[in-house]
Scaffold this motif. Structure first.
Motif, mmCIF file in Angstrom:
data_model
loop_
_atom_site.group_PDB
_atom_site.id
_atom_site.type_symbol
_atom_site.label_atom_id
_atom_site.label_comp_id
_atom_site.label_asym_id
_atom_site.label_seq_id
_atom_site.Cartn_x
_atom_site.Cartn_y
_atom_site.Cartn_z
ATOM 1 N N LEU A 283 7.351 -7.451 -15.441
ATOM 2 C CA LEU A 283 6.301 -7.321 -14.437
ATOM 3 C C LEU A 283 6.002 -5.858 -14.138
ATOM 4 C CD1 LEU A 283 7.687 -9.909 -11.827
ATOM 5 C CD2 LEU A 283 6.376 -10.365 -13.919
ATOM 6 N N ILE A 284 4.816 -5.617 -13.585
ATOM 7 C CA ILE A 284 4.489 -4.292 -13.066
ATOM 8 C C ILE A 284 4.062 -4.458 -11.612
ATOM 9 C CG2 ILE A 284 2.065 -4.388 -13.837
ATOM 10 C CD1 ILE A 284 2.302 -1.318 -14.307
ATOM 11 N N SER A 285 4.441 -3.509 -10.792
ATOM 12 C CA SER A 285 4.126 -3.570 -9.366
ATOM 13 C C SER A 285 2.681 -3.161 -9.106
ATOM 14 C CB SER A 285 5.055 -2.650 -8.576
ATOM 15 O OG SER A 285 6.403 -3.038 -8.720
ATOM 16 N N ILE A 286 2.135 -3.661 -8.007
ATOM 17 C CA ILE A 286 0.812 -3.234 -7.556
ATOM 18 C C ILE A 286 0.959 -2.547 -6.205
ATOM 19 C CG2 ILE A 286 -0.373 -5.063 -8.828
ATOM 20 C CD1 ILE A 286 -0.715 -6.552 -6.163
ATOM 21 N N PRO A 287 0.028 -1.670 -5.843
ATOM 22 C CA PRO A 287 0.135 -0.934 -4.574
ATOM 23 C C PRO A 287 -0.212 -1.802 -3.365
ATOM 24 C CG PRO A 287 -1.917 -0.402 -5.652
ATOM 25 C CD PRO A 287 -1.147 -1.264 -6.625
ATOM 26 N N SER A 288 0.236 -1.379 -2.212
ATOM 27 C CA SER A 288 -0.143 -2.050 -0.968
ATOM 28 C C SER A 288 -1.553 -1.613 -0.578
ATOM 29 C CB SER A 288 0.830 -1.678 0.155
ATOM 30 O OG SER A 288 0.681 -0.307 0.495
ATOM 31 N N ARG A 289 -2.122 -2.258 0.414
ATOM 32 C CA ARG A 289 -3.486 -1.946 0.849
ATOM 33 C C ARG A 289 -3.615 -0.478 1.267
ATOM 34 N NH1 ARG A 289 -8.057 -4.811 2.927
ATOM 35 N NH2 ARG A 289 -9.697 -3.241 3.014
ATOM 36 N N LYS A 290 -2.541 0.101 1.797
ATOM 37 C CA LYS A 290 -2.613 1.468 2.322
ATOM 38 C C LYS A 290 -2.329 2.542 1.275
ATOM 39 C CE LYS A 290 -1.369 0.087 7.045
ATOM 40 N NZ LYS A 290 -0.412 0.294 8.157
ATOM 41 N N GLU A 291 -1.906 2.160 0.087
ATOM 42 C CA GLU A 291 -1.597 3.132 -0.965
ATOM 43 C C GLU A 291 -2.861 3.501 -1.734
ATOM 44 O OE1 GLU A 291 2.197 2.713 -3.289
ATOM 45 O OE2 GLU A 291 2.189 0.743 -2.349
ATOM 46 N N SER B 274 -5.557 -1.629 -4.782
ATOM 47 C CA SER B 274 -5.067 -1.616 -3.391
ATOM 48 C C SER B 274 -6.064 -2.267 -2.435
ATOM 49 C CB SER B 274 -4.767 -0.183 -2.947
ATOM 50 O OG SER B 274 -5.933 0.619 -2.990
ATOM 51 N N TYR B 275 -7.347 -2.099 -2.710
ATOM 52 C CA TYR B 275 -8.372 -2.698 -1.847
ATOM 53 C C TYR B 275 -8.291 -4.223 -1.871
ATOM 54 C CZ TYR B 275 -12.978 -4.018 -0.068
ATOM 55 O OH TYR B 275 -14.006 -4.590 0.643
ATOM 56 N N PHE B 276 -7.893 -4.777 -3.028
ATOM 57 C CA PHE B 276 -7.859 -6.226 -3.203
ATOM 58 C C PHE B 276 -6.468 -6.829 -2.994
ATOM 59 C CE2 PHE B 276 -11.433 -4.667 -5.697
ATOM 60 C CZ PHE B 276 -12.459 -5.496 -5.259
ATOM 61 N N GLU B 277 -5.507 -5.996 -2.566
ATOM 62 C CA GLU B 277 -4.131 -6.486 -2.422
ATOM 63 C C GLU B 277 -4.011 -7.702 -1.508
ATOM 64 O OE1 GLU B 277 -0.036 -6.485 -0.554
ATOM 65 O OE2 GLU B 277 -1.937 -5.879 0.367
ATOM 66 N N PRO B 278 -4.681 -7.743 -0.354
ATOM 67 C CA PRO B 278 -4.589 -8.954 0.487
ATOM 68 C C PRO B 278 -5.114 -10.197 -0.231
ATOM 69 C CG PRO B 278 -5.430 -7.112 1.761
ATOM 70 C CD PRO B 278 -5.446 -6.680 0.326
ATOM 71 N N TRP B 279 -6.219 -10.062 -0.961
ATOM 72 C CA TRP B 279 -6.776 -11.200 -1.714
ATOM 73 C C TRP B 279 -5.817 -11.645 -2.816
ATOM 74 C CZ3 TRP B 279 -8.281 -11.613 -6.923
ATOM 75 C CH2 TRP B 279 -8.962 -12.786 -7.251
#
Length: 263
Positions: free
Chosen positions: A131-139, A238-243
């Motif tokens: 797996l690869i990590s994705i950033p949080s909304r604030k990153e 990061s913009y789409f992290e919540p979705w």
């Protein structure tokens, strides 16, 4: 590789072209990018490929424009590959039956160009598939940052192809540059990447692949101008992290007994 001649009918509808080729890059060490996914996509009329990346054993992120096709679309995800045309024991082939395109995705300017593919069965995590990590909304990845993009796309404007994974290093640009060049550029949901000086880019075949900065996937290969490949636009993860998190929760719920299946 993505077949340009077969995609002509799709691209003439758009002001820009989907990005996709590794130009000015190099072959990576085999299986050194174990999060990479190769997507074989087809419907009744065309067959082509895109990139993607594994963020959970049951989920691959890619670009929405890769699967935005008429008719019945068939997608096969190949994980653990280096030579995509070779019979590598490391490869896992998974036929995708369900995917979710962002509800506000638009062909007009490739807005919200993101799709999440549900894998069933789940990928087997090992040294070839990870797996690869994705950033949080604030990153946020900042202008000047040097990031890398890998893929199996064309290696030149003359349609030279490659069977092995290649990678290019690209610099993140100030969004003002892309805002001037792309009428539909949106700073909050897109990243401006690459410059004319480096002569490096992505193009046909790499769409959907990750922009990796400090070992996190910060962007998704989205689109560029047909007349000039530099710079190009990536979807800002990061913009789409919540979705993304919401869809992952839905994927998990679908695995529960008696939960309605959308496959």
């Amino acid at each position: 590789m993505l077949l340009l001649l077969l995609l002509t009918s799709a691209f003439v509808l758009l002001p820009c072209t989907g990005a996709a080729r590794i130009i000015g890059g190099r072959e990576v060490k085999p299986h050194s990018r174990p999060y990479m996914a190769y997507l074989e996509i087809q419907n009744d009329r065309v067959s082509f490929s895109c990139g993607g990346f594994l963020i959970r054993p049951d989920a691959v992120l890619s670009a929405a424009h890769c699967v935005d096709m008429e008719g019945k679309v068939r997608i096969t995800v190949i994980l653990g590959a280096h030579n995509i045309r070779g019979r590598e024991r490391s490869q896992q082939r998974i036929h995708v039956r369900h995917w979710v395109i962002h509800p506000k995705y638009s062909r007009d300017g490739f807005k919200n160009d993101i799709v999440l593919l549900k894998l069933k069965p789940k990928a087997r995590i090992n040294k070839y598939v990870q797996l690869i990590s994705i950033p949080s909304r604030k990153e946020h990845v900042r202008a000047g940052a040097k990031c890398k993009v890998a893929g199996w796309g064309w290696t030149s404007v003359t349609q030279d192809t490659t069977n092995v994974m290649r990678e290019v290093e690209l610099k993140v640009q100030n969004g003002t540059i892309c805002h001037q060049l792309f009428k539909k550029y949106q700073r909050q949901s897109m990243i401006c990447v690459g410059d004319d000086f480096s002569k490096k880019a992505t193009y046909y075949g790499d769409s959907g692949g990750p922009l990796v900065c400090k070992q996190k996937a910060h962007g998704i290969v989205s689109h560029a101008r047909e007349s000039n490949l530099f710079p190009e636009v990536f979807t800002r993860i990061s913009y789409f992290e919540p979705w993304i998190r919401e869809q992952l929760r839905n994927f998990a719920l679908q695995e529960l007994p008696d939960f309605p299946s959308f496959d």
